[in-house]
Write a protein that holds these residues in place. Structure first.
Motif, PDB file in Angstrom:
ATOM      1  N   TRP A 154       0.835  -1.204   0.000  1.00 21.09           N
ATOM      2  CA  TRP A 154       0.000   0.000   0.000  1.00 21.09           C
ATOM      3  C   TRP A 154       0.867   1.250   0.000  1.00 21.09           C
ATOM      4  CZ3 TRP A 154      -0.450   4.269   3.030  1.00 21.09           C
ATOM      5  CH2 TRP A 154      -1.532   5.113   2.734  1.00 21.09           C
ATOM      6  N   CYS A 155       1.908   1.267   0.799  1.00 23.27           N
ATOM      7  CA  CYS A 155       2.795   2.435   0.854  1.00 23.27           C
ATOM      8  C   CYS A 155       3.486   2.673  -0.481  1.00 23.27           C
ATOM      9  CB  CYS A 155       3.833   2.256   1.963  1.00 23.27           C
ATOM     10  SG  CYS A 155       3.182   2.438   3.634  1.00 23.27           S
ATOM     11  N   VAL A 156       3.871   1.595  -1.154  1.00 21.77           N
ATOM     12  CA  VAL A 156       4.481   1.724  -2.476  1.00 21.77           C
ATOM     13  C   VAL A 156       3.500   2.368  -3.447  1.00 21.77           C
ATOM     14  CG1 VAL A 156       5.378   0.461  -4.464  1.00 21.77           C
ATOM     15  CG2 VAL A 156       6.088  -0.192  -2.164  1.00 21.77           C
ATOM     16  N   ASP A 157       2.267   1.853  -3.478  1.00 18.96           N
ATOM     17  CA  ASP A 157       1.255   2.365  -4.411  1.00 18.96           C
ATOM     18  C   ASP A 157       0.890   3.814  -4.114  1.00 18.96           C
ATOM     19  OD1 ASP A 157       1.210  -0.095  -5.653  1.00 18.96           O
ATOM     20  OD2 ASP A 157      -0.574  -0.802  -4.586  1.00 18.96           O
ATOM     21  N   ALA A 158       0.799   4.147  -2.817  1.00 16.25           N
ATOM     22  CA  ALA A 158       0.379   5.493  -2.411  1.00 16.25           C
ATOM     23  C   ALA A 158       1.548   6.469  -2.310  1.00 16.25           C
ATOM     24  CB  ALA A 158      -0.351   5.433  -1.073  1.00 16.25           C
ATOM     25  N   GLN A 159       2.779   5.959  -2.458  1.00 19.09           N
ATOM     26  CA  GLN A 159       3.976   6.776  -2.270  1.00 19.09           C
ATOM     27  C   GLN A 159       3.969   7.435  -0.888  1.00 19.09           C
ATOM     28  OE1 GLN A 159       6.877   7.305  -4.734  1.00 19.09           O
ATOM     29  NE2 GLN A 159       5.926   5.296  -4.700  1.00 19.09           N
ATOM     30  N   MET A 160       3.605   6.613   0.106  1.00 20.03           N
ATOM     31  CA  MET A 160       3.545   7.067   1.489  1.00 20.03           C
ATOM     32  C   MET A 160       4.854   6.732   2.198  1.00 20.03           C
ATOM     33  SD  MET A 160       1.974   8.390   4.107  1.00 20.03           S
ATOM     34  CE  MET A 160       0.344   8.614   3.365  1.00 20.03           C
ATOM     35  N   PRO A 161       5.487   7.690   2.868  1.00 17.78           N
ATOM     36  CA  PRO A 161       6.697   7.384   3.646  1.00 17.78           C
ATOM     37  C   PRO A 161       6.435   6.291   4.677  1.00 17.78           C
ATOM     38  CG  PRO A 161       6.428   9.753   3.406  1.00 17.78           C
ATOM     39  CD  PRO A 161       5.164   9.125   2.882  1.00 17.78           C
ATOM     40  N   LEU A 162       7.385   5.358   4.782  1.00 22.44           N
ATOM     41  CA  LEU A 162       7.235   4.205   5.660  1.00 22.44           C
ATOM     42  C   LEU A 162       8.477   4.067   6.534  1.00 22.44           C
ATOM     43  CD1 LEU A 162       5.789   1.516   6.493  1.00 22.44           C
ATOM     44  CD2 LEU A 162       7.075   0.423   4.639  1.00 22.44           C
ATOM     45  N   HIS A 163       8.252   3.942   7.843  1.00 31.80           N
ATOM     46  CA  HIS A 163       9.338   3.694   8.793  1.00 31.80           C
ATOM     47  C   HIS A 163       9.047   2.363   9.468  1.00 31.80           C
ATOM     48  CE1 HIS A 163      12.765   4.722  11.258  1.00 31.80           C
ATOM     49  NE2 HIS A 163      12.077   4.471  12.353  1.00 31.80           N
ATOM     50  N   ILE A 164       9.941   1.399   9.296  1.00 32.20           N
ATOM     51  CA  ILE A 164       9.742   0.076   9.870  1.00 32.20           C
ATOM     52  C   ILE A 164      10.498  -0.039  11.182  1.00 32.20           C
ATOM     53  CG2 ILE A 164      10.194  -2.389   9.566  1.00 32.20           C
ATOM     54  CD1 ILE A 164       9.749  -2.031   6.593  1.00 32.20           C
ATOM     55  N   LEU A 165       9.795  -0.478  12.217  1.00 30.98           N
ATOM     56  CA  LEU A 165      10.420  -0.792  13.494  1.00 30.98           C
ATOM     57  C   LEU A 165      10.506  -2.303  13.636  1.00 30.98           C
ATOM     58  CD1 LEU A 165       8.815   1.507  16.264  1.00 30.98           C
ATOM     59  CD2 LEU A 165      10.893   1.879  14.940  1.00 30.98           C
ATOM     60  N   LEU A 166      11.719  -2.825  13.719  1.00 35.99           N
ATOM     61  CA  LEU A 166      11.922  -4.237  14.003  1.00 35.99           C
ATOM     62  C   LEU A 166      11.958  -4.383  15.517  1.00 35.99           C
ATOM     63  CD1 LEU A 166      14.634  -4.998  11.289  1.00 35.99           C
ATOM     64  CD2 LEU A 166      12.188  -5.558  11.212  1.00 35.99           C
ATOM     65  N   THR A 167      10.813  -4.686  16.091  1.00 41.68           N
ATOM     66  CA  THR A 167      10.634  -4.647  17.538  1.00 41.68           C
ATOM     67  C   THR A 167      11.180  -5.893  18.228  1.00 41.68           C
ATOM     68  OG1 THR A 167       8.432  -5.644  17.395  1.00 41.68           O
ATOM     69  CG2 THR A 167       8.568  -3.234  17.257  1.00 41.68           C
ATOM     70  N   LYS A 168      11.241  -5.781  19.557  1.00 42.86           N
ATOM     71  CA  LYS A 168      11.699  -6.886  20.424  1.00 42.86           C
ATOM     72  C   LYS A 168      13.131  -7.298  20.100  1.00 42.86           C
ATOM     73  CE  LYS A 168       6.904  -8.392  20.864  1.00 42.86           C
ATOM     74  NZ  LYS A 168       5.932  -9.501  20.911  1.00 42.86           N
ATOM     75  N   ALA A 169      13.950  -6.286  19.765  1.00 42.15           N
ATOM     76  CA  ALA A 169      15.348  -6.544  19.407  1.00 42.15           C
ATOM     77  C   ALA A 169      16.140  -7.129  20.567  1.00 42.15           C
ATOM     78  CB  ALA A 169      16.005  -5.257  18.908  1.00 42.15           C
TER      79      ALA A 169
END
Length: 223
Positions: free
Chosen positions: A141-156
């Motif tokens: 969805w973010c790719v299609d909408a060109q929406m900025p995306l920040h991924i949190l890899l949690t429980k590190a």
């Protein structure tokens, strides 16, 4: 002179919406948090805001069924654009009835498609179980909408540094090919407070515009 940083400790619960029409006026700046119900979303919001009970946490993932808005004080002054953190309904917990899952999915889809105030999406993934089907849907969805995306890899805190850095590099490479500058990604631990400052810098860039120290937002949080 006003500050160029948001004080996330000022976050206060504002309203819960069952559908987009119940959300605050669409003339603000907001960042939404999304993720599977067991990805640690509420814990991450609480760590960011330094408030242990702001976002509801539960031993039963999937309990939060509404779109929850938390207001922030805009450091640019009382007449500046209202700022919000948005906690989207968790999704994907196996014990939740299928009809409820579909209802939650509809809430998220409508919000992402219709909300003009949305400046970026924070997608939380358990570092031990990244890129589930739901995660892939939101990335697409973010790719299609060109929406900025920040991924949190949690429980590190649950994995060793070596494997964590390898996964970080792998996802940054693979997803970066599709998203380019729209993607940022980091490791995160609510328990150890790993990556909280990095997350805050990224949100500042979205809510207030690029900051002088924005280059720090894409550094490796575990260092």
């Amino acid at each position: 002179m006003y500050s160029s940083r948001v004080n996330y400790h000022t976050a206060r619960y504002t309203i819960s919406a069952a559908k987009v029409s119940q959300c605050p006026t669409d003339q603000c700046a907001e960042v939404a948090f999304a993720g599977r119900s067991n990805a640690g979303k509420s814990s991450a919001i609480n760590a960011l805001t330094q408030q242990s009970k702001l976002a509801r946490t539960s031993k039963t993932p999937g309990r939060t069924q509404l779109i929850n808005f938390f207001s922030l004080k805009n450091p640019q002054g009382p007449d500046a654009t209202p700022l919000f953190l948005v906690d989207l309904p968790g999704y994907g917990y196996a014990k939740v009835p299928v009809a409820m899952k579909l209802d939650w999915q509809a809430h998220i889809s409508d919000y992402l498609a219709d909300r003009q105030s949305l400046k970026g999406l924070v997608l939380l993934m358990d570092i031990r179980h990244p890129m589930t089907e739901f995660d892939q849907i939101l990335v697409d969805w973010c790719v299609d909408a060109q929406m900025p995306l920040h991924i949190l890899l949690t429980k590190a805190d649950k994995v060793n540094r070596g494997p964590a850095m390898s996964l970080l590099a792998k996802l940054r490479r693979e997803l970066g090919e599709r998203m380019g500058d729209l993607l940022t990604i980091q490791v995160f631990s609510s328990l150890k407070k790993t990556g909280v400052e990095q997350l805050a810098l990224q949100l500042d860039n979205w809510l207030l515009g690029p900051q002088e120290d924005s280059s720090e937002a894409d550094t490796v949080a575990a260092e």
